[in-house]
Design an enzyme around this catalytic site. Structure first.
Site, PDB file in Angstrom:
ATOM      1  N   PHE A 113       0.911   7.233  -1.912  1.00  0.00           N
ATOM      2  CA  PHE A 113      -0.218   7.452  -2.669  1.00  0.00           C
ATOM      3  C   PHE A 113      -0.547   8.798  -3.363  1.00  0.00           C
ATOM      4  CE2 PHE A 113      -1.539   6.707   1.853  1.00  0.00           C
ATOM      5  CZ  PHE A 113      -1.859   8.019   1.972  1.00  0.00           C
TER       6      PHE A 113
ATOM      7  N   ARG B 191     -10.743  17.126   6.742  1.00  0.00           N
ATOM      8  CA  ARG B 191     -11.278  16.035   6.672  1.00  0.00           C
ATOM      9  C   ARG B 191     -12.565  16.102   5.476  1.00  0.00           C
ATOM     10  NH1 ARG B 191     -10.601  11.631   9.317  1.00  0.00           N
ATOM     11  NH2 ARG B 191      -9.436  12.464  11.071  1.00  0.00           N
TER      12      ARG B 191
ATOM     13  N   GLU C   1       1.699   5.804   3.137  1.00  0.00           N
ATOM     14  CA  GLU C   1       1.447   4.951   4.419  1.00  0.00           C
ATOM     15  C   GLU C   1       2.870   3.951   4.613  1.00  0.00           C
ATOM     16  OE1 GLU C   1      -1.266   5.796   5.736  1.00  0.00           O
ATOM     17  OE2 GLU C   1      -1.993   3.761   7.117  1.00  0.00           O
TER      18      GLU C   1
ATOM     19  N   ARG D  31       0.405   6.942   8.902  1.00  0.00           N
ATOM     20  CA  ARG D  31       0.896   7.920   7.700  1.00  0.00           C
ATOM     21  C   ARG D  31       2.023   8.675   7.692  1.00  0.00           C
ATOM     22  NH1 ARG D  31      -3.496  10.853   5.201  1.00  0.00           N
ATOM     23  NH2 ARG D  31      -2.846  12.092   3.459  1.00  0.00           N
TER      24      ARG D  31
ATOM     25  N   LYS E 277     -13.295   6.872   3.196  1.00  0.00           N
ATOM     26  CA  LYS E 277     -12.571   5.627   3.513  1.00  0.00           C
ATOM     27  C   LYS E 277     -13.663   4.562   3.771  1.00  0.00           C
ATOM     28  CE  LYS E 277     -12.386   7.226   8.029  1.00  0.00           C
ATOM     29  NZ  LYS E 277     -11.663   8.009   9.369  1.00  0.00           N
TER      30      LYS E 277
ATOM     31  N   GLU F 268      -8.437   3.225  -4.220  1.00  0.00           N
ATOM     32  CA  GLU F 268      -6.918   2.934  -3.849  1.00  0.00           C
ATOM     33  C   GLU F 268      -7.155   1.887  -2.702  1.00  0.00           C
ATOM     34  OE1 GLU F 268      -4.437   6.128  -2.587  1.00  0.00           O
ATOM     35  OE2 GLU F 268      -4.980   7.209  -4.545  1.00  0.00           O
TER      36      GLU F 268
ATOM     37  N   LYS G 157      -6.634   0.683   1.270  1.00  0.00           N
ATOM     38  CA  LYS G 157      -6.611   1.325   2.318  1.00  0.00           C
ATOM     39  C   LYS G 157      -5.540   0.576   2.942  1.00  0.00           C
ATOM     40  CE  LYS G 157      -8.737   3.892   6.052  1.00  0.00           C
ATOM     41  NZ  LYS G 157      -8.132   3.311   7.217  1.00  0.00           N
TER      42      LYS G 157
HETATM   43  P1  AMP Z   1      -8.664   6.422   9.408  1.00  0.00           P
HETATM   44  O1  AMP Z   1      -7.261   6.659  10.005  1.00  0.00           O
HETATM   45  O2  AMP Z   1      -9.496   5.507   9.680  1.00  0.00           O
HETATM   46  O3  AMP Z   1      -9.144   8.016   9.712  1.00  0.00           O
HETATM   47  O4  AMP Z   1      -8.228   6.536   7.845  1.00  0.00           O
HETATM   48  C1  AMP Z   1      -7.427   7.646   7.179  1.00  0.00           C
HETATM   49  C2  AMP Z   1      -6.003   7.067   7.084  1.00  0.00           C
HETATM   50  O5  AMP Z   1      -5.843   5.830   6.388  1.00  0.00           O
HETATM   51  C3  AMP Z   1      -4.812   8.305   6.511  1.00  0.00           C
HETATM   52  O6  AMP Z   1      -4.607   8.855   7.518  1.00  0.00           O
HETATM   53  C4  AMP Z   1      -3.992   7.266   6.083  1.00  0.00           C
HETATM   54  O7  AMP Z   1      -2.851   6.758   7.005  1.00  0.00           O
HETATM   55  C5  AMP Z   1      -4.461   5.771   5.905  1.00  0.00           C
HETATM   56  N1  AMP Z   1      -4.594   5.327   4.523  1.00  0.00           N
HETATM   57  C6  AMP Z   1      -4.102   4.142   4.184  1.00  0.00           C
HETATM   58  N2  AMP Z   1      -4.343   3.952   2.848  1.00  0.00           N
HETATM   59  C7  AMP Z   1      -4.507   5.282   2.242  1.00  0.00           C
HETATM   60  C8  AMP Z   1      -4.833   5.506   1.053  1.00  0.00           C
HETATM   61  N3  AMP Z   1      -4.481   4.790  -0.114  1.00  0.00           N
HETATM   62  N4  AMP Z   1      -4.978   6.899   0.743  1.00  0.00           N
HETATM   63  C9  AMP Z   1      -5.085   7.671   1.832  1.00  0.00           C
HETATM   64  N5  AMP Z   1      -5.021   7.211   3.175  1.00  0.00           N
HETATM   65  C10 AMP Z   1      -4.765   5.964   3.269  1.00  0.00           C
END
Ligand code: AMP
Length: 555
Positions: A342, A419, A302, A258, A425, A251, A253
């Site tokens: 998503f 987590r 998101e 969120r 990611k 998917e 990102k």
């Molecule tokens: P991080 O904030 O770097 O830990 O990355 C995780 C965050 O990416 C999640 O909590 C979401 O807010 C965001 N995110 C963006 N796109 C997606 C997606 N397609 N699936 C899940 N999380 C996503």
């Protein structure tokens, strides 16, 4: 339970440093709490209402200082309280040190006579305080708080002051409360944990563990309007994902915030942040989006700020909208927010936490089918079986201005608050090298007319180059045709499908690691190299040298 007794127990917990001992003191307190159990469980975590309720105390230092000063009598002003705070460093110590008795409160004589203050009364009065709004609400809040301070003993005042300013800090976290519930009522920690993830209600789940045991905890359901902790991601590579799951759900990102959208067609829509805060009022377009849904649903996704062309704006922009309480309509004119859905945790009466991702996505598509809104929609998902297909998705996501990609295990269930290894990611690499193209291979199948895989070299000395790897991923079909046209005239030799290319063009290449390797002349190989760009501004003489690469490996 008398609030003074509760405060004594809290002081003992605060004085303890060993984790196991703290858990056991909290468990004892839970066993003895009786009807006060839900309130006690929340107060220990510094909460008056469950974390997700939109009600907040909204008590700032000045209001708290005013209430304390009034309870301390005519010789103490709010400024004196602030001065003492500057000296003591924390409000609990100040409240404890003031002589707060003897002022005539609103209800200075509780049901049990003078000076009695129960945990239940504190909870009820703080709830009144939280719901006080409109004109005169500040005075009303000061009155209510003054009355509580006035009736509390010194230790009680210490924890009350900390509680209202959200500074409980007694060494009891959510994990301690979870373990204490399990130990107090003899139920498995896992069952408590799951029930807490689903409900986020420590008070209610403590009661359920006590009264209904493990079966009661297992029966905890999602509820529209009560947020679930978001599932989180680890950092990981495309290669890791393919290796672990064979098929990978890919998917985009998004660089947004969120949100969880709860919609009940017969009721209302609420939107929650990742911290379970109610942000509904700040994001009216998400509420409008949800109005088209015709079944009850909980959607995960998101909130993304976009420009007039619909292209993504950086994260900071969405934050300007996120917790806004005033001028929402005006900010909406300035910054447009879209919802990219998503995941789906609940659809039409069915909880989906234990349903595999791809099936949840089917539910998501069904739920979103009636939506016809400018304010967002379904976030696309592709199933990839190799790193090239993943890289294709990544190139498209990056070209569209998004942050990167998410890799998800298609079979995985939704694990709130975790987590885990089922969501990875992958942001673009920070590390890139500028390398010279010194060879290539003709492609196969649909790419047969193009040079497909490019041989990369680092600069050694002068005009000498040493091979270090090949790059084939990260290149869209369109870009491949361009690169082929560009490099074909530079072919100096051909051997089967392999060609040698005059060193003229420099590629910027991302990679995950540099490994030592006998395969290439340099003695190194790039792990998972990906094409990033052609460095039009660089000639081979400006490419990265083998000496620099050796330095990178050593460091
Ligand atoms: P991080 O904030 O770097 O830990 O990355 C995780 C965050 O990416 C999640 O909590 C979401 O807010 C965001 N995110 C963006 N796109 C997606 C997606 N397609 N699936 C899940 N999380 C996503």
């Amino acid at each position: 339970m008398e609030f003074a007794d509760f405060a004594d127990r809290v002081a003992a917990i605060e004085a303890e440093t060993a984790d196991l001992e703290i858990t056991s003191l909290v468990a004892d307190l839970f066993v003895e709490a009786g009807d006060d159990l839900p309130v006690v469980a929340r107060l220990l975590l510094g909460r008056v209402v469950p974390a997700w309720e939109s009600t907040t105390l909204d008590v700032g230092p000045s209001l708290c200082h005013a209430a304390l000063a009034r309870a301390a009598g005519p010789n103490v002003t709010a400024d004196d309280v602030a001065d003492r705070l500057a000296e003591a460093g924390e409000i609990g110590a100040v409240a404890e040190s003031l002589d707060l008795d003897g002022q005539q409160g609103l209800a200075a004589f509780g049901a049990d006579g003078p000076d009695s203050l129960t945990v239940a009364e504190v909870a009820a009065q703080l709830r009144d305080l939280a719901t006080a709004s409109g004109s005169g609400s500040r005075d009303r809040k000061v009155d209510l708080l003054f009355d509580l301070f006035n009736r509390a003993d010194p230790l009680g005042a210490r924890y009350l002051a900390r509680l209202v300013l959200s500074e409980m800090r007694i060494g009891v976290g959510e994990g301690t409360v979870r373990d204490a519930i399990a130990s107090a009522f003899d139920v498995p920690v896992d069952a408590v944990e799951r029930a807490l993830q689903v409900t986020n209600d420590y008070g209610a789940m403590a009661v359920r563990a006590r009264d209904e045991g493990e079966a009661g905890l297992d029966a905890a359901d999602l509820e529209i309007g009560r947020p679930v902790q978001a599932m989180l991601a680890e950092t990981g590579t495309a290669a890791d994902a393919v290796e672990a799951w064979e098929r990978v759900a890919v998917e985009t990102k998004y660089d947004g915030a969120r949100v969880q959208v709860h919609h009940d067609p017969a009721g209302e829509t609420r939107v929650f942040s990742r911290n379970l805060e109610d942000v509904t009022d700040a994001l009216p377009e998400l509420v409008e989006f949800a109005e088209d849904l015709d079944v009850p649903a909980i959607l995960d996704g998101e909130a993304l700020a976009v420009d007039d062309a619909g292209d993504p704006l950086p994260f900071q922009e969405v934050l300007r909208r996120f917790r806004r309480k005033h001028d929402v309509a005006q900010m909406r004119e300035e910054i447009t927010v879209e919802f990219r859905a998503f995941d789906c945790l609940h659809a039409d009466g069915v909880d989906l936490l234990d349903t595999p991702l791809l099936d949840r996505r089917d539910h998501l598509s069904n739920v979103l089918a009636p939506v016809d809104s400018d304010a967002g929609g379904l976030s696309p998902l592709t199933v990839a079986e190799d790193v090239d297909a993943i890289a294709d998705h990544e190139s498209r996501a990056l070209e569209a201005g998004h942050e990167g990609i998410m890799l998800k295990n298609p079979e995985s269930t939704y694990t709130p608050g975790k987590r885990g290894q089922n969501w990875l990611k992958r942001k673009p690499d920070v590390e890139t090298l500028d390398l010279v193209v010194t060879g290539a291979e003709w492609g196969e199948g649909r790419r047969a007319n193009h040079l497909g895989t490019f041989l990369l070299s680092a600069r050694v000395d002068g005009d000498d180059f040493a091979t270090i790897g090949k790059v084939a991923t990260g290149i869209t079909d369109e870009r491949l045709a361009e690169l082929s046209d560009r490099l074909e005239p530079l072919i100096t030799e051909q051997n089967g499908t392999d060609v040698t290319i005059e060193p003229k063009v420099v590629f910027e290449v991302g990679y995950e690691e540099i490994q030592t390797s006998p395969t290439y002349e340099s003695g190194y190989a790039l792990r998972f190299p990906r094409f990033v760009a052609v460095r039009e501004d660089k000639s081979p003489a400006d490419a990265d040298s083998l000496a620099r690469i050796e330095g990178l490996v050593e460091s």
